[in-house]
Design a protein around this motif. Structure first.
Motif, short mmCIF file in Angstrom:
data_model
loop_
_atom_site.label_atom_id
_atom_site.label_comp_id
_atom_site.label_asym_id
_atom_site.label_seq_id
_atom_site.Cartn_x
_atom_site.Cartn_y
_atom_site.Cartn_z
N SER A 273 -8.88 0.85 1.42
CA SER A 273 -8.47 0.85 2.71
C SER A 273 -8.71 -0.51 3.44
O SER A 273 -8.71 -1.59 3.19
CB SER A 273 -9.55 2.27 2.89
OG SER A 273 -10.46 2.05 3.03
N PHE A 274 -7.97 0.28 4.38
CA PHE A 274 -8.14 -1.29 5.32
C PHE A 274 -8.52 -1.07 6.83
O PHE A 274 -9.04 0.31 7.50
CB PHE A 274 -6.43 -1.42 6.04
CG PHE A 274 -5.03 -1.73 4.50
CD1 PHE A 274 -5.83 -2.95 4.56
CD2 PHE A 274 -4.57 -0.17 4.66
CE1 PHE A 274 -4.22 -2.74 3.30
CE2 PHE A 274 -3.36 -0.71 3.60
CZ PHE A 274 -3.61 -2.34 3.07
N GLN A 275 -8.88 -2.10 7.14
CA GLN A 275 -9.62 -2.38 8.66
C GLN A 275 -9.69 -3.44 9.71
O GLN A 275 -8.79 -4.41 9.19
CB GLN A 275 -11.11 -1.79 8.35
CG GLN A 275 -11.88 -1.82 9.34
CD GLN A 275 -14.00 -3.31 9.68
OE1 GLN A 275 -14.10 -2.93 8.16
NE2 GLN A 275 -14.10 -2.91 10.23
N GLN B 178 -4.28 5.44 8.00
CA GLN B 178 -5.13 6.25 6.68
C GLN B 178 -4.58 5.31 5.74
O GLN B 178 -4.58 6.32 3.89
CB GLN B 178 -5.38 7.83 5.99
CG GLN B 178 -6.27 8.28 7.67
CD GLN B 178 -6.32 9.72 6.90
OE1 GLN B 178 -5.53 10.50 7.73
NE2 GLN B 178 -7.63 9.86 7.04
N SER B 179 -3.70 4.08 5.59
CA SER B 179 -2.60 3.74 4.72
C SER B 179 -3.53 3.27 3.76
O SER B 179 -4.79 2.24 4.08
CB SER B 179 -1.69 2.86 5.06
OG SER B 179 -1.26 3.74 5.64
N ALA B 180 -3.51 3.33 2.28
CA ALA B 180 -4.19 2.40 1.00
C ALA B 180 -3.43 1.70 0.91
O ALA B 180 -2.53 1.42 1.08
CB ALA B 180 -4.73 4.12 0.17
N ALA C 25 -1.36 9.66 -5.94
CA ALA C 25 0.08 8.92 -5.82
C ALA C 25 0.01 7.98 -7.26
O ALA C 25 1.27 7.66 -7.62
CB ALA C 25 -0.37 7.57 -4.76
N HIS C 26 -1.15 7.67 -7.60
CA HIS C 26 -1.51 6.46 -9.16
C HIS C 26 -0.45 7.13 -10.02
O HIS C 26 0.13 6.56 -11.05
CB HIS C 26 -2.45 6.48 -9.31
CG HIS C 26 -2.96 5.73 -10.54
ND1 HIS C 26 -2.60 4.34 -10.44
CD2 HIS C 26 -3.13 5.68 -11.52
CE1 HIS C 26 -3.00 3.71 -11.79
NE2 HIS C 26 -3.34 4.85 -12.45
N THR D 142 -5.17 7.28 1.93
CA THR D 142 -6.32 6.62 1.69
C THR D 142 -6.84 8.40 0.02
O THR D 142 -7.42 7.72 -0.48
CB THR D 142 -7.54 7.16 2.24
OG1 THR D 142 -7.59 7.05 3.12
CG2 THR D 142 -6.73 4.92 2.52
N ASP D 143 -7.07 9.79 1.37
CA ASP D 143 -7.24 10.46 0.25
C ASP D 143 -6.37 11.60 -0.96
O ASP D 143 -7.03 12.37 -1.46
CB ASP D 143 -7.01 11.92 1.24
CG ASP D 143 -6.87 12.80 2.17
OD1 ASP D 143 -5.36 11.85 2.35
OD2 ASP D 143 -7.11 12.67 3.14
#
Length: 212
Positions: free
Chosen positions: A192-194, A180-182, A96-97, A90-91
């Motif tokens: 982000s995932f919860q 912390q995977s996006a 990455a984009h 996520t950070d």
């Protein structure tokens, strides 16, 4: 919004691309790392990586048509049969984009997008050091999709590096929030995932459902 086939087909092109890319919901964000025979590294973001089977362990992804735009990821995989799949963290979503830009073949996206290549002896392709889940792949098969001239690239998991113990539980379940995977929706929206719940295996003799 209600659209029939004709209305979908006649939508403004960019609107249609964004809409159809988004309707399936959040997809995993992964960076695929490759290297050609001359040692030139390549890194590209994909939202089409999916599980294909566990025994043998197979993962696949979709690559778009290569007739007009060079697909360095696919070219390198065909040359070497090795590649890596790395969770976007996520950070580092901006970095990455940016790998989706059309860089020339001699330019490393690792350098251009400020990400760090990392090598493990088991796989002859670069991993992303910043990723907490790294997967080393060997090419197994490529399937042509006639409907839109894409290809499904199928690989076998031959190496797995999970960098923190808390990411995987004692039953092998991955906690994506701890990693912390996006995720990606459409082409440019990141999430982000919860973890909402981890449920027991469902059986027909113990079905209990909540009220409507």
């Amino acid at each position: 919004m209600k659209l029939n086939k004709q209305e979908i087909d006649t939508l403004e092109f960019k609107f249609k691309i964004n809409l159809i890319n988004s309707i399936t919901g959040i997809k995993p964000g992964n960076l695929i790392g490759t290297v050609d025979k001359e040692g030139n590294e390549n890194l590209a973001i994909f939202s089409s990586v999916f599980h294909l089977g566990s025994n043998p362990p197979l993962i696949a992804f979709v690559t778009r048509p290569s007739q007009e735009v060079p697909r360095h990821t696919l070219q390198n995989i065909l040359e070497t049969s090795s590649y890596t799949v790395n969770h976007v963290v996520t950070d580092k979503i901006v970095n990455a984009h940016l790998t989706s830009a059309k860089f020339d073949k001699g330019i490393s996206e690792f350098d251009a997008c400020n990400l760090t290549p990392e090598y493990h002896p088991e796989i002859n392709a670069p991993f992303v050091k910043e990723s907490k889940i790294q997967i080393g792949m060997t090419l197994e098969d490529i399937m042509d999709v006639k409907a839109n001239k894409t290809k499904i690239v199928i690989g076998r998991v031959n190496f797995l590096h999970i960098k923190e113990e808390k990411i995987v539980d004692d039953q092998g379940n991955i906690n994506l929030s701890e990693a912390q995977s996006a995720g990606i929706s459409g082409l440019r929206s990141y999430y982000s995932f919860q973890n909402l719940a981890t449920l027991p295996i469902a059986h027909t003799d113990n079905i209990v459902v909540s009220e409507k």
